[in-house]
Design a protein around this motif. Structure first.
Motif, PDB file in Angstrom:
ATOM      1  N   ASP A  33      -5.647  -6.081  -8.555  1.00  0.00           N
ATOM      2  CA  ASP A  33      -5.188  -6.029  -7.162  1.00  0.00           C
ATOM      3  C   ASP A  33      -4.125  -7.071  -6.854  1.00  0.00           C
ATOM      4  O   ASP A  33      -3.543  -7.068  -5.758  1.00  0.00           O
TER       5      ASP A  33
ATOM      6  N   THR B 112       0.825  -1.202   0.000  1.00  0.00           N
ATOM      7  CA  THR B 112       0.000   0.000   0.000  1.00  0.00           C
ATOM      8  C   THR B 112       0.864   1.258   0.000  1.00  0.00           C
ATOM      9  O   THR B 112       0.322   2.365   0.015  1.00  0.00           O
TER      10      THR B 112
ATOM     11  N   PRO C  69       1.773  -3.988  -7.452  1.00  0.00           N
ATOM     12  CA  PRO C  69       0.406  -4.358  -7.832  1.00  0.00           C
ATOM     13  C   PRO C  69       0.222  -4.248  -9.345  1.00  0.00           C
ATOM     14  O   PRO C  69       0.815  -3.384  -9.998  1.00  0.00           O
TER      15      PRO C  69
ATOM     16  N   ASP D  24      -6.387  -9.397 -12.865  1.00  0.00           N
ATOM     17  CA  ASP D  24      -6.699  -9.067 -11.473  1.00  0.00           C
ATOM     18  C   ASP D  24      -5.815  -7.897 -11.083  1.00  0.00           C
ATOM     19  O   ASP D  24      -4.632  -8.068 -10.756  1.00  0.00           O
TER      20      ASP D  24
ATOM     21  N   ASP E  90      -7.347   3.386 -11.755  1.00  0.00           N
ATOM     22  CA  ASP E  90      -8.021   2.606 -12.794  1.00  0.00           C
ATOM     23  C   ASP E  90      -7.958   3.361 -14.119  1.00  0.00           C
ATOM     24  O   ASP E  90      -8.659   4.352 -14.315  1.00  0.00           O
TER      25      ASP E  90
ATOM     26  N   PRO F 206      -5.248   2.508  -5.498  1.00  0.00           N
ATOM     27  CA  PRO F 206      -5.174   2.066  -6.906  1.00  0.00           C
ATOM     28  C   PRO F 206      -5.661   3.127  -7.882  1.00  0.00           C
ATOM     29  O   PRO F 206      -6.461   3.995  -7.542  1.00  0.00           O
TER      30      PRO F 206
ATOM     31  N   TRP G  50      -2.266  -3.134 -10.939  1.00  0.00           N
ATOM     32  CA  TRP G  50      -2.849  -1.848 -11.338  1.00  0.00           C
ATOM     33  C   TRP G  50      -1.775  -0.804 -11.613  1.00  0.00           C
ATOM     34  O   TRP G  50      -1.948   0.048 -12.494  1.00  0.00           O
TER      35      TRP G  50
END
Length: 280
Positions: free
Chosen positions: A123, A4, A138, A121, A11, A9, A140
């Motif tokens: 995440d 984190t 991650p 995915d 998008d 995130p 993303w």
């Protein structure tokens, strides 16, 4: 290291097709002289940059969708140097292709990229994003990184042919937000007590305020604005200057305002959000 630390995130999936359409709209009207126009990427023309974008897309499809991996760094070759080499090899080979062929292949590859990322995915933990750190990142963040590369190269093409920059908030905002995820890694060698903060403000379309905070584990991208009245260092610039600084494009340093620790400010202004020999 916490996954984190790069913040919430991003998008960008809805943007791939729209960014690509904006590029195609520019390429459609180019004449032979404009396809041959030099860009800010040394030694590369508009044709070369379009070929590079195509190579990025076909490479991602081959590696990530089809699990087809036939290239790797040579013995002793740094990853950034490896990327530079294979990019140049691809661009040189594509100089045999007409603009019409390049255009058609770009159209076909974009829909496939969007479909592939749409099934991912976001995440999950994937491969590292070198300019954000050496540890796995991650998915993303990797997908957002890919969008930023397409956007930056489109701006370079637009500038080379005198077209308007694609600077609307919806397009440029995610680029700035993604580039800022390099801040914790950029500050990795800066020692400070837990709780100290470094603030970065970007003005203009797509801008905002970001804060990196020192924790026991290292620097993390924390809140959207500093909670401390006296951050360790603060940097402010406009959106256009910011993306240029992060990608080593020509930028006007006179548009940058700093306060606090001068050495930390210098480190922040050296933040790079693209793959280079120094971060790869």
């Amino acid at each position: 290291m916490s996954f984190t630390r790069w913040g919430p995130p991003i998008d960008v999936l809805p943007l791939f097709a729209r960014e690509e359409q904006a590029l195609l709209d520019v390429l459609t009207g180019l004449d032979a002289a404009q396809w041959s126009a030099p860009t800010m990427c040394a030694g590369w023309t508009v044709h070369d940059l379009a070929a590079h974008i195509l190579g990025d897309k076909l490479g991602r499809l081959s590696r990530d969708r089809d699990d087809y991996r036939t290239t790797a760094p040579r013995e002793g070759e740094r990853f950034g140097d490896f990327i530079d080499r294979i990019n140049d090899e691809w661009v040189v080979a594509c100089r045999r292709l007409s603009p019409e062929v390049l255009f058609a292949m770009l159209v076909d590859s974009t829909s496939q990229i969007a479909e592939m990322f749409g099934r991912a995915d976001l995440d999950a933990i994937g491969e590292p994003v070198s300019w954000a750190g050496a540890e796995p990142a991650p998915v993303w963040l990797d997908v957002a990184r890919e969008y930023t590369e397409f956007w930056v190269h489109q701006q370079q093409i637009r500038e080379a042919v005198g077209a308007r920059i694609l600077d609307e908030r919806e397009f440029r905002g995610p680029v700035i937000d993604t580039f800022m995820r390099a801040l914790p890694h950029t500050l990795r060698d800066i020692e400070a007590r837990t709780g100290r903060q470094v603030a970065y403000t970007v003005t203009g379309q797509g801008g905002g305020k970001w804060t990196a905070q020192r924790t026991a584990e290292g620097w993390v991208l924390d809140s959207v604005a500093p909670t401390s009245r006296a951050p360790l260092a603060s940097v402010m610039t406009d959106a256009d200057t910011f993306w240029r600084l992060c990608t080593r494009n020509p930028a006007d340093r006179d548009r940058v305002t700093t306060s606090g620790d001068e050495n930390v400010c210098a480190v922040v202004l050296g933040m790079t959000s693209i793959i280079t020999s120094s971060n790869g």
